[in-house]
Design an enzyme around this catalytic site. Structure first.
Site, short mmCIF file in Angstrom:
data_model
loop_
_atom_site.label_atom_id
_atom_site.label_comp_id
_atom_site.label_asym_id
_atom_site.label_seq_id
_atom_site.Cartn_x
_atom_site.Cartn_y
_atom_site.Cartn_z
N ASP A 62 0.70 -1.27 -0.16
CA ASP A 62 0.04 -0.05 -0.04
C ASP A 62 0.93 1.08 -0.06
OD1 ASP A 62 -3.10 -0.81 0.97
OD2 ASP A 62 -1.47 -2.27 1.73
N GLU A 85 -5.58 7.21 0.06
CA GLU A 85 -6.32 6.52 1.13
C GLU A 85 -5.22 6.57 2.42
OE1 GLU A 85 -8.27 2.41 2.92
OE2 GLU A 85 -7.53 2.42 0.84
N ASP A 135 -6.51 5.07 -4.65
CA ASP A 135 -6.32 3.77 -3.68
C ASP A 135 -5.35 2.95 -4.13
OD1 ASP A 135 -6.62 1.75 -1.82
OD2 ASP A 135 -8.94 1.83 -2.06
N ILE A 137 -3.87 0.25 -2.72
CA ILE A 137 -4.30 -1.07 -2.81
C ILE A 137 -5.79 -1.28 -2.57
CG2 ILE A 137 -4.19 -3.54 -2.31
CD1 ILE A 137 -1.36 -3.59 -2.04
N ASP A 138 -6.71 -1.31 -3.49
CA ASP A 138 -8.10 -1.40 -3.23
C ASP A 138 -8.31 -3.11 -2.90
OD1 ASP A 138 -10.61 -1.09 -2.88
OD2 ASP A 138 -11.08 -1.18 -4.87
N THR A 140 -7.03 -4.46 0.28
CA THR A 140 -6.11 -5.24 0.97
C THR A 140 -6.10 -6.63 1.24
OG1 THR A 140 -5.34 -2.92 1.54
CG2 THR A 140 -4.19 -4.52 2.69
N ASP A 280 -12.65 4.51 -3.50
CA ASP A 280 -13.33 3.00 -3.53
C ASP A 280 -13.90 3.00 -4.64
OD1 ASP A 280 -11.75 1.98 -1.49
OD2 ASP A 280 -13.52 2.42 -0.11
#
Length: 336
Positions: A62, A85, A135, A137-138, A140, A280
């Site tokens: 991330d 994020e 994001d 890493i959408d 995680t 998101d």
């Protein structure tokens, strides 16, 4: 390894003259971040993930993904805000994690841990007339399970998503034919359609939603929506096949590619006041819309991306192939 002109190569599929620099910079940055994420996932250790104060996980990937993308955007578009994020406070307090993140970022950029933190914190911008939302890493939890996740980036101008992309390293190029390989980049520019490429930058094809009702894309996590309501709605639509349950905005990708006709994220009864975060959904929204679909909230209202980090005036998400949209909204209204 990725080449320096991937964004330009992929951009040949898109109309010339509009957002050429944005396309090239963003595609290159996201594909570089995807490669970092794949490398982290390949040799991940237990200390590569921690829990944030809200108990949600965050990983080395991330932070590294956000650092690379924010660096590229900040250099190319210094006046643009970035709303992302993550922030670097957890790293500043965790030398071991900070060192791991820096080690991975240094595979792509020769930089100090201090600069890595500065790059990450470029994502602490505010919603503006023109801004990027990210994001890194959408999904995680999907990443930690070595399942589905996405790197999601979108450019919003005057409240409308004008450009979005999703890098999905574990997503099969065709859902029902996993033997064809995995790793997809989904890209859309307003008015230019939606396209899919490979993670080496090669374009594959233009994508479109399905004309007929097909499967339903749903979240894996039980708190991500009202799964009981989702099931009842799809039954009323006559969709009887089991849902495709995966993490991240890859669900938008399945709708855009015509492998699912509906993706719902209605408020979970346990968290009725929850409001969705812009990062998101923004990239997924334009990809579905440019593939011929439609995305609104559960009341049929357009998604408001000018209110802040959360879409406070919207409740839930309804993404469909377009033809089913009004029927889905009608079912939701009649269920009250």
């Amino acid at each position: 390894m990725i080449s320096g002109d991937i964004g330009l190569t992929f951009g040949i599929m898109l109309a010339n003259g509009f957002m050429e620099t944005e396309k090239e910079v963003a595609i290159n940055a996201v594909l570089k971040a995807a490669q970092l994420c794949q490398e982290v996932q390949s040799d991940m250790v237990q200390t590569d993930a921690i829990k944030k104060p809200d108990r949600s996980p965050v990983t080395v990937a991330d932070f590294g993904s956000q650092a690379l993308i924010c660096s590229a955007l900040g250099e190319a578009f210094p006046k643009d805000c970035i709303v992302a994020e993550e922030d670097a406070e957890e790293l500043r307090e965790n030398p071991q994690l900070r060192s791991r993140v820096t080690d991975y970022v240094n595979r792509f950029e020769d930089v100090s841990s201090h600069q890595v933190c500065e790059w990450i914190n470029r994502g602490k911008g505010e919603v503006n007339k023109r801004y990027w939302t990210l994001d890194p890493i959408d999904g995680t939890k999907g990443f930690l399970r070595r399942n589905q996740y996405a790197i999601a980036l979108a450019l919003i101008i005057d409240g409308e998503v004008e450009f979005g992309l999703l890098a999905c390293p574990n997503l099969p190029k065709e859902w029902d034919k996993p033997n064809l390989g995995q790793g997809c980049l989904l890209v859309a520019v307003r008015g230019e359609g939606a396209y899919m490429g490979a993670l080496d930058g090669r374009p594959i094809k233009q994508i479109q939603v399905a004309d007929t009702p097909l499967r339903f894309a749903d979240s894996v996590e039980t708190l991500h929506g009202d799964h009981g309501a989702h099931f009842r709605i799809t039954q009323e639509l006559g969709i009887t096949d089991p849902p495709i349950q995966i993490d991240s905005q890859a669900k938008y990708g399945l709708v855009a590619r015509g492998e699912a006709s509906v993706y719902l994220r209605l408020p979970n009864p346990r968290t009725p006041n929850y409001r969705e975060c812009i990062w998101d959904h923004a990239a997924g929204i334009i990809i579905v819309e440019e593939a011929g679909g439609k995305v609104t909230d559960m009341h049929g209202q357009s998604v408001n991306l000018l209110e802040g980090r959360r879409m406070t005036s919207n409740r839930g998400i309804v993404a469909t192939n377009g033809k089913l949209h009004e029927r889905v909204l009608e079912i939701i209204r009649n269920a009250k």
